[in-house]
Design an enzyme around this catalytic site. Structure first.
Site, PDB file in Angstrom:
ATOM      1  N   ARG A  30       0.684  -1.218  -0.067  1.00  0.00           N
ATOM      2  CA  ARG A  30      -0.046  -0.064   0.006  1.00  0.00           C
ATOM      3  C   ARG A  30       0.931   1.255   0.137  1.00  0.00           C
ATOM      4  NH1 ARG A  30      -5.601  -0.448   3.055  1.00  0.00           N
ATOM      5  NH2 ARG A  30      -6.215  -2.577   2.312  1.00  0.00           N
ATOM      6  N   CYS A  51       4.310  37.876 -11.878  1.00  0.00           N
ATOM      7  CA  CYS A  51       3.520  36.561 -12.657  1.00  0.00           C
ATOM      8  C   CYS A  51       2.837  37.334 -13.918  1.00  0.00           C
ATOM      9  CB  CYS A  51       2.573  36.100 -11.640  1.00  0.00           C
ATOM     10  SG  CYS A  51       1.057  35.095 -12.460  1.00  0.00           S
ATOM     11  N   CYS A  54      -1.145  37.580 -13.337  1.00  0.00           N
ATOM     12  CA  CYS A  54      -1.709  38.538 -12.327  1.00  0.00           C
ATOM     13  C   CYS A  54      -2.252  39.730 -13.004  1.00  0.00           C
ATOM     14  CB  CYS A  54      -0.540  38.814 -11.249  1.00  0.00           C
ATOM     15  SG  CYS A  54      -0.518  37.601  -9.903  1.00  0.00           S
ATOM     16  N   HIS A 116      -3.300  34.990  -7.059  1.00  0.00           N
ATOM     17  CA  HIS A 116      -2.125  34.186  -7.511  1.00  0.00           C
ATOM     18  C   HIS A 116      -2.162  32.810  -6.486  1.00  0.00           C
ATOM     19  CE1 HIS A 116       1.766  33.726  -9.247  1.00  0.00           C
ATOM     20  NE2 HIS A 116       1.993  33.250  -8.169  1.00  0.00           N
ATOM     21  N   GLY A 162       4.772  20.074 -15.842  1.00  0.00           N
ATOM     22  CA  GLY A 162       5.377  21.184 -16.766  1.00  0.00           C
ATOM     23  C   GLY A 162       4.475  22.344 -16.663  1.00  0.00           C
ATOM     24  N   SER A 164       4.222  26.111 -16.057  1.00  0.00           N
ATOM     25  CA  SER A 164       5.266  26.922 -15.945  1.00  0.00           C
ATOM     26  C   SER A 164       4.949  28.043 -14.867  1.00  0.00           C
ATOM     27  CB  SER A 164       5.596  27.577 -17.196  1.00  0.00           C
ATOM     28  OG  SER A 164       4.463  28.080 -17.740  1.00  0.00           O
ATOM     29  N   HIS A 167       0.066  30.520 -10.691  1.00  0.00           N
ATOM     30  CA  HIS A 167      -1.305  30.973 -10.823  1.00  0.00           C
ATOM     31  C   HIS A 167      -2.388  30.093 -11.483  1.00  0.00           C
ATOM     32  CE1 HIS A 167      -3.146  35.227 -11.016  1.00  0.00           C
ATOM     33  NE2 HIS A 167      -4.253  34.473 -11.381  1.00  0.00           N
ATOM     34  N   GLN A 171      -5.774  25.923 -19.983  1.00  0.00           N
ATOM     35  CA  GLN A 171      -5.699  26.374 -21.359  1.00  0.00           C
ATOM     36  C   GLN A 171      -7.153  25.923 -22.066  1.00  0.00           C
ATOM     37  OE1 GLN A 171      -1.929  26.019 -23.241  1.00  0.00           O
ATOM     38  NE2 GLN A 171      -1.241  25.397 -21.204  1.00  0.00           N
TER      39      GLN A 171
HETATM   40 ZN   LIG Z   1      -0.131  35.394 -10.561  1.00  0.00          ZN
END
Ligand SMILES: [Zn+2]
Ligand SMILES: [Zn+2]
Ligand SMILES: [Zn+2]
Length: 344
Positions: A30, A51, A54, A116, A162, A164, A167, A171
């Site tokens: 387990r 960012c 943001c 964020h 992956g 990046s 935030h 997509q």
């Molecule tokens: Zn952000």
């Protein structure tokens, strides 16, 4: 389920795709009995001046984000697909060996929140409802564009997947052809409808409720389970209870029920190894090709890579790459673990 399939190695069929997965329960320790290393928790600020997602910040290419109050959608500055690509096909010597086709599409990025530091696990249900209303509007708008036949909404979470930028965002890729995974599921669902005069996922959800072994969470509108054919250790399938094909068919209550179950799934994941659980998730809606799709049943997949701890992930290598995907911990044991945390 018979004990044979709890103890002996066997393979299971994914009826959506026609793929098999090899299950080796005798190799299971387990996984949650392994060491749980504690990773340093990095507190994220509500706003990060560096960012590019943001509010008010500048993105690559110089565009400045508006001071958006809830969700925010923009065309991807580094889109993998473009609109208005001339149609062309290549088939060297007409042997079907070197075949290529041009592909057109639209790639957008959507922020779930101006904050964020939030995630689908920590946002309020009402805030996620706003995300769902934006997914619905985007699905409608993109599906109505000439030449678009599929709208894929997906979220990559965590550096391991992956992603990046932490935030909260997803997509949205709208394409001129139906991509590989949904087009295989389209065939699976069409075959089932033709041979059983019923919907594959409606029937599947009914069996899962009866067996009550792989369910993780459920509410009036949606069911979350580790599917019988799961490949990833803690994979989850979220299916609508009602037979719906796409976001625009969800009513107000279902939008709120979907928000609640998404929040529950993500916050459950975050408790498995006490880290923000990395995953790729996405919704499978019917193709938007103008044809009716009575076979299609609206659902979401969560594919998280973690296996034994916050840092030990499953790799699809060796036999899995050259033969068949394989798993040790059974979907039933994974579901048991997740279920105990879902209600913790
Ligand atoms: Zn952000
Ligand atoms: Zn159905
Ligand atoms: Zn699917």
């Amino acid at each position: 389920m018979e004990d044979t399939f709890r103890e002996q190695s066997h393979r299971r069929l994914n009826p959506l795709t026609g793929d098999w997965v090899l299950v080796s329960p005798h190799r299971t320790k387990r996984p949650w009995q392994g060491a749980v290393e504690s990773l340093p928790v990095t507190e994220r600020p509500r706003y990060d001046p560096t960012c590019y997602l943001c509010p008010r910040n500048q993105r690559a290419g110089g565009v400045r984000n508006p001071d958006y109050p809830s969700t925010f959608v923009f065309e991807n500055d580094f889109a993998a697909l473009k609109k208005d690509v001339p149609a062309a096909r290549l088939d060297v010597e007409n042997k079907g060996l070197l075949v290529a086709e041009t592909e057109q599409g639209i790639c957008r990025v959507m922020c779930f929140s101006p904050r964020h530091d939030l995630t689908l696990g920590s946002m309020e249900v009402g805030e996620i409802e706003e995300v769902i209303r934006t997914w619905t509007a985007q699905s409608k708008e993109l599906a109505s564009i000439a030449g678009i036949r599929h709208v894929q909404i997906f979220e990559n979470r965590g550096e391991m997947m992956g992603a990046s930028n932490p935030h909260p965002h997803c997509q949205i890729w709208a394409t001129g052809t139906v991509p590989e995974a949904p087009s295989r599921e389209l065939i699976g669902q069409q075959k089932y409808l033709a041979s059983h005069s019923a919907c594959l996922l409606c029937d599947y959800v009914a069996i899962e409720q009866k067996e009550n072994e792989r369910l993780v969470a459920a509410n009036e509108g949606f069911v979350a389970m580790v599917p019988f054919w799961a490949v990833w250790p803690f994979e989850i399938l979220v299916a609508a209870r009602r037979h719906l094909v796409s976001f625009p068919e969800l009513d107000r209550r279902e939008q709120s029920q979907l928000s609640a179950i998404l929040k529950q799934v993500v916050s459950t994941y975050d408790r498995v190894f006490d880290v923000p659980f990395p995953y790729s998730m996405g919704f499978h809606q019917s193709p938007s090709d103008g044809a009716p799709h009575p076979e299609w049943h609206f659902h979401a997949h969560f594919y998280p890579p973690l296996l034994r701890s916050a840092t030990v992930r499953k790799f699809m290598v060796g036999f899995e790459m050259l033969g068949t995907p394989q798993r040790d911990i059974t979907p039933e044991l994974a579901a048991e673990r997740l279920r105990s945390l879902a209600n913790a």
